[in-house]
Motif scaffolding. Structure first.
Motif, PDB file in Angstrom:
ATOM      1  N   TYR A 324       0.861  -1.184   0.000  1.00 43.29           N
ATOM      2  CA  TYR A 324       0.000   0.000   0.000  1.00 43.29           C
ATOM      3  C   TYR A 324       0.895   1.231   0.000  1.00 43.29           C
ATOM      4  O   TYR A 324       1.921   1.271   0.681  1.00 43.29           O
ATOM      5  CB  TYR A 324      -0.902   0.022   1.238  1.00 43.29           C
ATOM      6  CG  TYR A 324      -1.793   1.237   1.306  1.00 43.29           C
ATOM      7  CD1 TYR A 324      -2.965   1.311   0.564  1.00 43.29           C
ATOM      8  CD2 TYR A 324      -1.448   2.327   2.106  1.00 43.29           C
ATOM      9  CE1 TYR A 324      -3.777   2.437   0.611  1.00 43.29           C
ATOM     10  CE2 TYR A 324      -2.244   3.453   2.161  1.00 43.29           C
ATOM     11  CZ  TYR A 324      -3.414   3.513   1.406  1.00 43.29           C
ATOM     12  OH  TYR A 324      -4.210   4.627   1.455  1.00 43.29           O
ATOM     13  N   ASN A 346       5.430   0.821  -4.624  1.00 45.54           N
ATOM     14  CA  ASN A 346       4.620   0.832  -5.842  1.00 45.54           C
ATOM     15  C   ASN A 346       5.217   1.677  -6.955  1.00 45.54           C
ATOM     16  O   ASN A 346       4.497   2.140  -7.848  1.00 45.54           O
ATOM     17  CB  ASN A 346       3.197   1.309  -5.525  1.00 45.54           C
ATOM     18  CG  ASN A 346       2.427   0.309  -4.688  1.00 45.54           C
ATOM     19  OD1 ASN A 346       2.864  -0.824  -4.503  1.00 45.54           O
ATOM     20  ND2 ASN A 346       1.288   0.712  -4.162  1.00 45.54           N
ATOM     21  N   PHE A 360      -2.523   0.391  -4.374  1.00 44.26           N
ATOM     22  CA  PHE A 360      -2.384  -0.938  -3.780  1.00 44.26           C
ATOM     23  C   PHE A 360      -1.879  -1.900  -4.840  1.00 44.26           C
ATOM     24  O   PHE A 360      -2.325  -1.865  -5.991  1.00 44.26           O
ATOM     25  CB  PHE A 360      -3.728  -1.421  -3.230  1.00 44.26           C
ATOM     26  CG  PHE A 360      -3.630  -2.727  -2.482  1.00 44.26           C
ATOM     27  CD1 PHE A 360      -3.101  -2.774  -1.201  1.00 44.26           C
ATOM     28  CD2 PHE A 360      -4.070  -3.912  -3.061  1.00 44.26           C
ATOM     29  CE1 PHE A 360      -3.011  -3.972  -0.505  1.00 44.26           C
ATOM     30  CE2 PHE A 360      -3.979  -5.110  -2.374  1.00 44.26           C
ATOM     31  CZ  PHE A 360      -3.447  -5.141  -1.091  1.00 44.26           C
TER      32      PHE A 360
END
Length: 467
Positions: A324, A346, A360
């Motif tokens: 996340y 990410n 996510f």
């Protein structure tokens, strides 16, 4: 999924704490002591430890824009558009490195020549050049070119090394990036000190960057600012930080950087490992950046907090990771162009770093060594970003060269999927040769920065030793 930054920060800290207490053996505190041996005391000599080697990389990429996107290029003075772009370059590095001289103060020299040979020279294919294929002012590929990628002197006392000149450097804020045929490098002075058993320090000051696909040195600019003639630049980057391992299973890093007239940026990272992957292992990772404007505020007003939290499970050949990431700020989480200064979970083809963005990711990987094929690995992932909101951005109010078009981002979202296969040769004359193929598809809403694109890459890297 609507979790506040405070809740997620608490989750990260509690996760690290909980895993540390889950296994008493891994919780044993590691005292900080002087390093057991001095690297300089083992110096073999300037000529005696001389080495000559390098690597050659065949780098191929094919991109396809869709949902209205297109690349532009000029042909006979006429601007044309096309949805496809292809880059195919052979990048070769030849590195000559001496050993350290003997004595209290060791001296070492390093020189590396970088060469690029363009294998696809079509103006239509390369679309006028990019950070993949060097092109001239008319958009024609420069067939082949060379430069000094590295050229430095190193001075070492005990376990502390000072490097002056063009060099590789790696921290969470200023980091050499090597995802093209040739890597970037930096010009300046840096140091690395490992005088203690579980505590080390790094720092540096840099005034120029040697870009991945350019022959000349450049001033630093940001990754997401307005590009071109009006791009804001800076020629002073200062960074300092430490790596500390208080437990055998816990590694932490703290770094800060002053990018003159851009921003001050601060980083904290922690990684905790628990268990045995032959049974079940848990890896927890946390990364946090704080960025605030500085000096002349050439990037406009900045007050940005960005973090990522990842939880990875591994069992024998298999690993599954959940990540996340959240941006708290009305501007992009930004970093220096031609660096890999974004240690966020990410950061993929898209960095998932839009203003106020949440994202996510789920990723799966398998190591085929467990099934009798060492060196062969596969991975697949899916990531989604949402809640991008730049409507409150005010960074352009002082006339700064900042983030053009960010104000139009209102509820933007995007998604990315990727699959990859990699193989490393295990023995023979081509040992350590790495082959990697990846396919990525990214789809963004109307005003999302990255657009909609499909890309296939095939990269083969062959290391070699001459002396």
């Amino acid at each position: 999924m609507k979790l506040s930054s405070k809740v997620l920060l608490a989750m990260a800290i509690s996760s690290i704490t909980a895993t540390a207490y889950a296994e008493p053996a891994s919780q044993e505190f590691v005292p900080t002591t002087l390093a057991g041996a001095s690297a300089q005391s083992e110096a073999k000599g300037f000529i005696e430890d001389f080495s000559l080697g390098g690597s050659t990389r065949n780098w191929y990429s094919n991109e396809h824009l869709y949902r209205g996107g297109s690349f532009k290029y000029k042909e006979h003075g006429v601007t044309k558009t096309d949805r496809n772009r292809t880059n195919w370059v052979q990048g070769t590095i030849i590195n000559a490195s001496s050993g350290f001289t003997q004595g209290t103060v060791g001296v070492k020299a390093e020189v590396a020549v970088y060469n690029a040979l363009v294998l696809d020279r079509s103006k239509r294919d390369i679309k006028g050049g990019s950070n993949r294929t060097l092109a001239d002012s008319d958009g024609n590929a420069v067939d082949q070119w060379s430069k000094l990628g590295l050229a430095n002197l190193q001075f070492r006392v005990s376990n502390t090394t000072l490097t002056a000149g063009r060099q590789n450097f790696s921290t969470p804020i200023v980091d050499t990036i090597g995802n093209r045929p040739l890597p970037s490098s930096f010009q300046g002075v840096s140091f690395n000190s490992a005088e203690f058993s579980n505590l080390s320090f790094q720092g540096g000051v840099f005034d120029r960057v040697s870009p991945r696909s350019e022959q000349s040195l450049s001033k630093f600019r940001s990754e997401y600012s307005q590009q071109g003639a009006n791009s804001a630049t800076t020629d002073k980057v200062y960074t300092l930080g430490a790596n500390y391992q208080p437990f055998a299973s816990l590694k932490t890093s703290v770094f800060g950087a002053n990018v003159k007239d851009f921003w001050n940026q601060y980083y904290f990272g922690a990684t905790h490992e628990l268990g045995d992957s032959q049974q079940l292992a848990l890896t927890t990772g946390f990364n946090y950046y704080k960025t605030v404007d500085e000096g002349k505020k050439l990037m406009g007003e900045i007050d940005n907090d960005t973090f990522s939290l990842s939880l990875g499970l591994a069992h024998q050949a298999h690993s599954l990771t959940f990540s996340y990431q959240q941006v708290n700020g009305n501007e992009y989480f930004d970093y220096l162009h031609e660096t890999n200064g974004i240690y966020l979970a990410n950061s993929l083809t898209s960095d998932f770093n839009g203003p106020n963005e949440k994202s996510f990711q789920v990723a799966y990987a398998i190591n085929m060594a467990e099934y009798g094929v060492p060196g062969l690995k596969f991975n697949v992932y899916s990531a989604r970003g949402w809640g991008i909101d730049g409507t409150h951005y005010t960074g352009n109010s002082n006339g700064a060269y900042a983030y053009t078009g960010i104000e139009k981002q209102d509820g933007e979202k995007h998604q990315e999927y990727g699959v990859g296969a990699a193989y490393a040769v295990q023995s023979g004359p081509l040992k350590a040769t790495a082959i990697r193929a990846t396919y990525v598809e990214h789809r963004g809403s109307a005003n999302q920065f990255d657009g909609s694109i499909k890309e296939f890459r095939l990269v083969t890297t062959v290391p070699f030793n001459i002396l």
